[in-house]
Scaffold this motif. Structure first.
Motif, PDB file in Angstrom:
ATOM      1  N   GLN A 113      -2.367  12.971   0.154  1.00  0.00           N
ATOM      2  CA  GLN A 113      -3.565  14.006  -0.053  1.00  0.00           C
ATOM      3  C   GLN A 113      -4.109  13.385  -0.297  1.00  0.00           C
ATOM      4  OE1 GLN A 113      -2.321  14.913  -4.259  1.00  0.00           O
ATOM      5  NE2 GLN A 113      -1.104  17.099  -3.542  1.00  0.00           N
ATOM      6  N   LEU A 114      -4.314  11.801   0.053  1.00  0.00           N
ATOM      7  CA  LEU A 114      -6.045  11.095   0.316  1.00  0.00           C
ATOM      8  C   LEU A 114      -5.924  10.124   1.453  1.00  0.00           C
ATOM      9  CD1 LEU A 114      -5.188   8.646  -2.972  1.00  0.00           C
ATOM     10  CD2 LEU A 114      -7.284  10.300  -2.737  1.00  0.00           C
ATOM     11  N   ILE A 168       4.574   1.652   9.110  1.00  0.00           N
ATOM     12  CA  ILE A 168       3.428   0.937   8.252  1.00  0.00           C
ATOM     13  C   ILE A 168       2.565   1.517   7.662  1.00  0.00           C
ATOM     14  CG2 ILE A 168       1.339  -0.379   9.080  1.00  0.00           C
ATOM     15  CD1 ILE A 168       2.656  -0.882  12.536  1.00  0.00           C
ATOM     16  N   PHE A 169       2.105   1.442   6.465  1.00  0.00           N
ATOM     17  CA  PHE A 169       1.177   2.175   5.698  1.00  0.00           C
ATOM     18  C   PHE A 169      -0.152   1.572   6.131  1.00  0.00           C
ATOM     19  CE2 PHE A 169       5.381   2.761   4.342  1.00  0.00           C
ATOM     20  CZ  PHE A 169       5.312   4.062   3.245  1.00  0.00           C
ATOM     21  N   ARG A 170      -1.038   2.961   5.910  1.00  0.00           N
ATOM     22  CA  ARG A 170      -2.189   3.008   6.524  1.00  0.00           C
ATOM     23  C   ARG A 170      -2.864   3.822   5.870  1.00  0.00           C
ATOM     24  NH1 ARG A 170      -3.031   0.308  11.466  1.00  0.00           N
ATOM     25  NH2 ARG A 170      -0.791   0.430  12.793  1.00  0.00           N
ATOM     26  N   ASP A 171      -4.130   3.029   4.590  1.00  0.00           N
ATOM     27  CA  ASP A 171      -4.853   4.445   3.892  1.00  0.00           C
ATOM     28  C   ASP A 171      -5.789   4.559   5.388  1.00  0.00           C
ATOM     29  OD1 ASP A 171      -6.882   2.611   5.548  1.00  0.00           O
ATOM     30  OD2 ASP A 171      -8.104   1.999   3.085  1.00  0.00           O
ATOM     31  N   ARG A 172      -6.771   5.982   4.486  1.00  0.00           N
ATOM     32  CA  ARG A 172      -7.567   7.169   4.854  1.00  0.00           C
ATOM     33  C   ARG A 172      -8.326   6.693   6.421  1.00  0.00           C
ATOM     34  NH1 ARG A 172     -10.070   7.563   0.849  1.00  0.00           N
ATOM     35  NH2 ARG A 172      -9.876   9.091  -0.060  1.00  0.00           N
ATOM     36  N   ASP A 173      -8.825   5.366   6.708  1.00  0.00           N
ATOM     37  CA  ASP A 173      -9.308   4.878   7.581  1.00  0.00           C
ATOM     38  C   ASP A 173      -8.721   3.913   8.690  1.00  0.00           C
ATOM     39  OD1 ASP A 173     -11.842   5.327   5.883  1.00  0.00           O
ATOM     40  OD2 ASP A 173     -11.334   3.994   4.909  1.00  0.00           O
ATOM     41  N   TRP A 176      -4.998  -2.386  -4.133  1.00  0.00           N
ATOM     42  CA  TRP A 176      -4.819  -1.892  -5.796  1.00  0.00           C
ATOM     43  C   TRP A 176      -6.366  -0.882  -5.948  1.00  0.00           C
ATOM     44  CZ3 TRP A 176      -1.880  -4.361  -8.904  1.00  0.00           C
ATOM     45  CH2 TRP A 176      -1.762  -4.977  -8.617  1.00  0.00           C
ATOM     46  N   ALA A 177      -7.276  -0.795  -4.806  1.00  0.00           N
ATOM     47  CA  ALA A 177      -8.092   0.513  -4.865  1.00  0.00           C
ATOM     48  C   ALA A 177      -7.243   2.004  -4.319  1.00  0.00           C
ATOM     49  CB  ALA A 177      -9.057  -0.114  -3.947  1.00  0.00           C
ATOM     50  N   VAL A 178      -7.297   1.888  -3.564  1.00  0.00           N
ATOM     51  CA  VAL A 178      -5.885   3.105  -2.914  1.00  0.00           C
ATOM     52  C   VAL A 178      -5.196   3.248  -4.216  1.00  0.00           C
ATOM     53  CG1 VAL A 178      -3.488   3.721  -1.773  1.00  0.00           C
ATOM     54  CG2 VAL A 178      -5.229   2.209  -0.346  1.00  0.00           C
ATOM     55  N   ALA A 188      -4.969   6.923  -6.295  1.00  0.00           N
ATOM     56  CA  ALA A 188      -4.254   7.783  -5.981  1.00  0.00           C
ATOM     57  C   ALA A 188      -3.785   7.933  -7.892  1.00  0.00           C
ATOM     58  CB  ALA A 188      -3.141   7.653  -5.684  1.00  0.00           C
ATOM     59  N   ASN A 189      -3.724   7.102  -8.381  1.00  0.00           N
ATOM     60  CA  ASN A 189      -3.343   7.595  -9.628  1.00  0.00           C
ATOM     61  C   ASN A 189      -4.803   8.924 -10.532  1.00  0.00           C
ATOM     62  OD1 ASN A 189      -1.454   5.990  -9.954  1.00  0.00           O
ATOM     63  ND2 ASN A 189      -2.502   3.830 -10.882  1.00  0.00           N
TER      64      ASN A 189
END
Length: 307
Positions: free
Chosen positions: A233-234, A250-255, A293-295, A299-300
């Motif tokens: 969702q993020l 590989i896990f990546r954030d939205r950026d 940690w920010a991710v 998510a929380n």
């Protein structure tokens, strides 16, 4: 061929030796660079550049490994090798040995060996060097090297898991698993997990961690299902990718920044172990690293019900 050109031709081999010795991409690259400096400073050119440079990088790696042992004993949590996305060295005649020796499980077994045992095993059983070359590289007699390799094989064989031989079947199962995971399909994930599956991570105390690990198919399936929905969702992305010669992701954030990597151990048609590398210090060579940690915090917040 100039000395520099000869070195560049051998660079993939030298890196692959050093990585299997050290379990670290960054330390292996440093060892190769130090080997180049040593070679460039030598007033004479060796008869066999391969034998000479392999010996140099092996000796450097033994020294690094000895100094690293104290750091690894004091490491926070489990220590895993740095993920390797592509092995630069290829040899069709030794492809099986090369692929097996770079897996996370094999590298963790190598950690149990003494530096000399590790060096002799890597040079002999992985890269097929002769005992005269190995003896010269490690500064021991050929007889001593033969004894070292026998001991190393005994340790490796005692702990070595027997993974699926068929890459197509293994990769197909991993694809089904990752698809089910991304869909938050608890039942689909659970049916592909071994009953005693382990989900374990290496954060080095610098990223979110699952304690000592998550164990059992039911527990692992539920934890993964709870993690994936807010992650997707993020805008998070799960990118299937071979890691250390194994199916993984590989896990990546939205950026597009790297959060962690997974490597999957597969045996008898089921996933036995999921090894996640989360320590940001071990991910810089994969790409720009996210703030895990920010991710997690975001998510929380996404999981909390809104009024």
């Amino acid at each position: 061929m100039t000395r520099a050109e000869e070195f560049e031709d051998l660079r993939p081999l030298l890196f692959s030796i050093a990585y299997r010795m050290l379990g670290s991409v960054s330390e292996a690259e440093d060892a190769v660079q130090e080997t180049w400096l040593h070679d460039a400073a030598s007033p004479t050119q060796a008869t066999s550049a391969k034998a000479f440079l392999s010996a140099v990088v092996t000796r450097i790696s033994i020294d690094v490994l000895r100094s690293a042992r104290v750091r690894r004993e004091e490491y926070v949590g489990q220590w895993f090798p740095e993920p390797l996305l592509t092995d630069p060295y290829e040899d069709p005649e030794r492809s099986a040995e090369l692929a097996d020796s770079v897996s996370m499980a094999a590298l963790l077994l190598l950690e149990r060996l003494s530096p000399l045992e590790r060096a002799v095993f890597v040079l002999r059983d992985v890269f097929g060097f002769g005992f005269p070359e190995i003896a010269s590289a490690v500064g021991r007699s050929e007889a001593a090297c033969r004894q070292l390799v026998v001991r190393a094989r005994r340790h490796m064989d005692a702990g070595r898991p027997r993974f699926e031989a068929g890459h197509r079947e293994r990769d197909e199962l991993a694809g089904r698993f990752l698809d089910a995971f991304k869909d938050g399909d608890v039942d689909g994930v659970r049916e592909l997990l071994a009953a005693d599956v382990q989900l374990v991570g290496d954060s080095g105390g610098k990223a979110p961690q699952w304690g000592t690990g998550i164990f059992g198919a039911e527990n692992v399936a539920r934890v993964l299902a709870a993690l994936v929905t807010p992650f997707i969702q993020l805008g998070g992305v799960v990118e299937p990718h071979e890691v250390n010669g194994q199916p993984g992701a590989i896990f990546r954030d939205r950026d597009g920044k790297v959060i962690n990597t997974w490597a999957l151990d597969i045996l008898e048609g089921r996933i036995q172990t999921i090894r996640a590398v989360l320590n940001p210090d071990k991910l810089g060579h994969v790409g720009p690293v996210a703030d895990a940690w920010a991710v997690i915090r975001e998510a929380n917040r996404a999981r909390r019900p809104t009024d």
